[in-house]
Write a protein that holds these residues in place. Sequence first.
Motif, PDB file in Angstrom:
ATOM      1  N   UNK A 112       0.824  -1.194   0.000  1.00  0.00           N
ATOM      2  CA  UNK A 112       0.000   0.000   0.000  1.00  0.00           C
ATOM      3  C   UNK A 112       0.857   1.241   0.000  1.00  0.00           C
ATOM      4  N   UNK A 113       0.995   1.884   1.154  1.00  0.00           N
ATOM      5  CA  UNK A 113       1.719   3.145   1.223  1.00  0.00           C
ATOM      6  C   UNK A 113       3.208   2.976   1.507  1.00  0.00           C
ATOM      7  N   UNK A 114       3.644   1.770   1.875  1.00  0.00           N
ATOM      8  CA  UNK A 114       5.047   1.570   2.259  1.00  0.00           C
ATOM      9  C   UNK A 114       5.646   0.438   1.432  1.00  0.00           C
ATOM     10  N   UNK A 115       6.498   0.788   0.481  1.00  0.00           N
ATOM     11  CA  UNK A 115       7.119  -0.189  -0.422  1.00  0.00           C
ATOM     12  C   UNK A 115       7.934  -1.241   0.329  1.00  0.00           C
ATOM     13  N   UNK A 116       8.579  -0.832   1.422  1.00  0.00           N
ATOM     14  CA  UNK A 116       9.447  -1.746   2.166  1.00  0.00           C
ATOM     15  C   UNK A 116       8.684  -2.893   2.814  1.00  0.00           C
ATOM     16  N   UNK A 117       7.364  -2.750   2.988  1.00  0.00           N
ATOM     17  CA  UNK A 117       6.574  -3.852   3.545  1.00  0.00           C
ATOM     18  C   UNK A 117       6.681  -5.096   2.664  1.00  0.00           C
ATOM     19  N   UNK A 118       6.623  -4.902   1.355  1.00  0.00           N
ATOM     20  CA  UNK A 118       6.736  -6.032   0.430  1.00  0.00           C
ATOM     21  C   UNK A 118       8.105  -6.677   0.528  1.00  0.00           C
TER      22      UNK A 118
END
Length: 299
Positions: free
Chosen positions: A246-252
């Motif tokens: 969603x809003x935070x690429x680093x989550x993936x």
Amino acid sequence: MTQERMTPGTAQTTSPRFGIVTDGGLDAYPSLLNDVPVAPFSVTFGDASYRTNEISRADLFRMLESNPNHPTSSQPTPQDWMDAVRRAGVRDVLGVTISAGLSGSMNAAEQARQALGDEFNLTLHDSGTLSAAQAFQLHAAGTAAARGESLETAREWMRAVHEETELYFTIETLEYLRRGGRIGRVQATLGGLLNLKPVVTVDKQGGTYTNVGRARSYRGGMEAVATQVTRRFGEGTPLRVGLLYGSVREDADEVLGHLKGRHPIVWSDVTGVNPVLNVHTGPRTVGIAAAPGAWPWER
């Protein structure tokens, strides 16, 4: 983009025998055959309505924070579907829809099919899912078309991909699912403990959201998503994974990191959740479509 290797076997060898269109339930990947005409969904804030391709993810996140109106989403209209079919440029067209258990897009597509009459031969296929898992099925159809296979072969490959693909995601808050009326079985499973972070999947029988795990924090939810993948396929199984954020690429990246310690990753790619789907998950979300090993037609 994170990509372990390019998806093989997709080079076009002959003229396609059919075209492909889909709807705004898709989250597309650049390294898959996902570039097809789309019948867009719409998102509405009060009196202002935007189609999928008319609002950026950044604009959506700003509006979620600042607009007092809670957004709603709308399925494509029959006219949207007719326009997409005409953009396909051929008479025989395969229309791939988001799960009918989550949206009325299939009904709109059926109305379009009837309105088109003999002008186009539109065959509809309910993906039974959405987002990254819909992208996997679209890639199966695109591969069949590129190889000059029949439309029925494409549907067989799509059904095989659906059977072996799992979609899991977690969200920071249940508020957006609740406001959108899509919390259903997720809330029932969590009971009154709404501070827990769910691991949500799409039930293969009904094509609706259901909860398969929970965590006490959002970061714990990210690890729980990866754990659910390993539980489903078994540790050490080679995987294809389409990651979502969603809003935070680093989550993936964090979810992929958990998986790399347990599985050989034969292919991966990353894409942001499209604005209309983000309306229901809220800004902070992470998800994955996962399937074992090679694509069915490569085995």
